[in-house]
Design a protein around this motif. Structure first.
Motif, short mmCIF file in Angstrom:
data_model
loop_
_atom_site.label_atom_id
_atom_site.label_comp_id
_atom_site.label_asym_id
_atom_site.label_seq_id
_atom_site.Cartn_x
_atom_site.Cartn_y
_atom_site.Cartn_z
N ASP A 105 0.83 -1.20 0.00
CA ASP A 105 0.00 0.00 0.00
C ASP A 105 0.87 1.25 0.00
O ASP A 105 1.93 1.29 0.63
CB ASP A 105 -0.88 0.03 1.25
CG ASP A 105 -1.98 -1.01 1.24
OD1 ASP A 105 -2.15 -1.69 0.21
OD2 ASP A 105 -2.66 -1.15 2.27
N LYS A 117 -1.69 9.14 3.57
CA LYS A 117 -2.81 9.10 4.51
C LYS A 117 -4.17 9.16 3.82
O LYS A 117 -5.19 8.80 4.41
CB LYS A 117 -2.69 10.25 5.52
CG LYS A 117 -1.53 10.06 6.49
CD LYS A 117 -1.49 11.19 7.51
CE LYS A 117 -0.38 10.96 8.53
NZ LYS A 117 -0.32 12.05 9.54
N LYS A 118 -4.20 9.63 2.57
CA LYS A 118 -5.46 9.69 1.83
C LYS A 118 -5.87 8.34 1.26
O LYS A 118 -7.00 8.17 0.80
CB LYS A 118 -5.35 10.72 0.69
CG LYS A 118 -5.04 12.13 1.15
CD LYS A 118 -5.06 13.11 -0.01
CE LYS A 118 -4.00 12.80 -1.05
NZ LYS A 118 -2.62 12.95 -0.51
N TYR A 119 -4.95 7.40 1.24
CA TYR A 119 -5.25 6.10 0.64
C TYR A 119 -6.21 5.32 1.53
O TYR A 119 -6.00 5.19 2.73
CB TYR A 119 -3.96 5.30 0.45
CG TYR A 119 -4.17 3.93 -0.14
CD1 TYR A 119 -4.52 3.78 -1.47
CD2 TYR A 119 -4.04 2.79 0.65
CE1 TYR A 119 -4.73 2.52 -2.01
CE2 TYR A 119 -4.25 1.53 0.12
CZ TYR A 119 -4.60 1.40 -1.21
OH TYR A 119 -4.81 0.16 -1.73
N LYS A 120 -7.28 4.80 0.92
CA LYS A 120 -8.34 4.09 1.66
C LYS A 120 -8.57 2.68 1.14
O LYS A 120 -9.68 2.17 1.17
CB LYS A 120 -9.65 4.89 1.59
CG LYS A 120 -9.55 6.31 2.10
CD LYS A 120 -9.13 6.38 3.57
CE LYS A 120 -9.07 7.83 4.07
NZ LYS A 120 -8.55 7.92 5.45
N GLY A 121 -7.51 2.07 0.62
CA GLY A 121 -7.64 0.69 0.18
C GLY A 121 -8.09 0.51 -1.25
O GLY A 121 -8.47 -0.61 -1.65
N GLU A 122 -8.05 1.56 -2.06
CA GLU A 122 -8.48 1.45 -3.45
C GLU A 122 -7.56 0.51 -4.24
O GLU A 122 -6.42 0.24 -3.86
CB GLU A 122 -8.48 2.83 -4.12
CG GLU A 122 -9.45 3.82 -3.51
CD GLU A 122 -8.86 4.66 -2.40
OE1 GLU A 122 -9.49 5.67 -2.02
OE2 GLU A 122 -7.77 4.30 -1.90
#
Length: 262
Positions: free
Chosen positions: A67, A71-76
């Motif tokens: 990953d 911090k903006k990454y939400k598992g996309e």
């Protein structure tokens, strides 16, 4: 397959060419694709939607496709794409992209990437580059073909490094580096052009002479960047053999968003 060590963990769904060698205790996730002739060393972890081309040599303890550190990454669902014939040494970390920036991190062909190199999310690395130990690329960095980066160098997010540039040992790169230039230091300074690199790649004396003139116009004659660009654009009139080199520099200057290293 006999060339996969019995202690390696290969998830259902992973697509691994029969010629691939996987060392002990490696872990490969369900969305991973690995092409023919690759070697994956012991204790490597390859995960996420990661596609690896042919004849790559990945040394022990590398982590590819994790990953992004954002911090903006939400598992996309994002991806890492690695080309052909790359050497990836111990403890390298390559992260997948984030959706807002295209969702893709890419590494081209024939790169020599040494130990502890970090390539962050949405970086795009060209072909035939060399990154020495502890090279660190923040997010969204663009590295052109044939770039050499010295060890312990940090490259700021969104920075572009032009083709055939050379970055010296332990440099802090926070501005764009034009093609063909040699830079180093903290703060970063342009030291000259990468003459030795151009010689090794078979650049003719005429092409090197034009690149020297580009360096003088940008860094030695006291011109503004706009005035230097105008003068550089006129060089192919007298030196048509360097038309492509001039075009490369002009396109790079037009695309620069962080300012040019001076």
């Amino acid at each position: 397959m006999s060339n996969i060590h019995p202690t390696a963990i290969i998830a259902d769904g992973a697509r691994i060419d029969p010629s691939v060698t996987v060392g002990p205790y490696a872990v490969i996730g369900p969305q991973v694709v690995i092409g023919p002739g690759c070697t994956v060393g012991a204790h490597c972890v390859i995960e996420g939607r990661t596609t690896i081309g042919k004849d790559n040599r990945i040394f022990q303890f590398a982590s590819l496709g994790a990953d992004p550190q954002d911090k903006k990454y939400k598992g996309e669902d994002t991806e890492l794409v690695i080309g052909d014939r790359n050497t990836v040494r111990e403890f390298c970390t390559f992260n997948r992209g984030v959706p807002g920036a295209g969702g893709k991190t890419s590494i081209g062909d024939d790169n020599w990437i040494m130990a502890y190199t970090h390539i962050a999310h949405d970086c795009h690395v060209g072909n035939h580059t060399t990154m020495a130990n502890n090279t660190t690329l923040a997010g969204h960095v663009l590295i052109g073909d044939w770039v050499t980066v010295g060890g312990l160098t940090g490259i700021h997010q969104f920075v572009k490094i032009g083709a055939h540039a050379m970055i010296g040992f332990s440099s802090a790169v926070s501005q764009d580096v034009p093609p063909f230039m040699t830079v180093d230091g903290n703060p970063l300074s342009v030291r000259g052009l990468n003459a030795e690199g151009l010689r090794r790649r078979g650049f003719s004396a005429g092409r090197v002479a034009v690149i020297k003139q580009i360096h003088r116009l940008m860094y030695r004659q006291g011109l503004t960047l706009e005035a230097a660009r105008a003068a550089i654009a006129d060089l192919p009139v007298a030196h048509p053999e360097a038309t492509a080199d001039v075009a490369l520099v002009m396109a790079f200057l037009a695309s620069s968003s962080r300012g040019i290293a001076r």
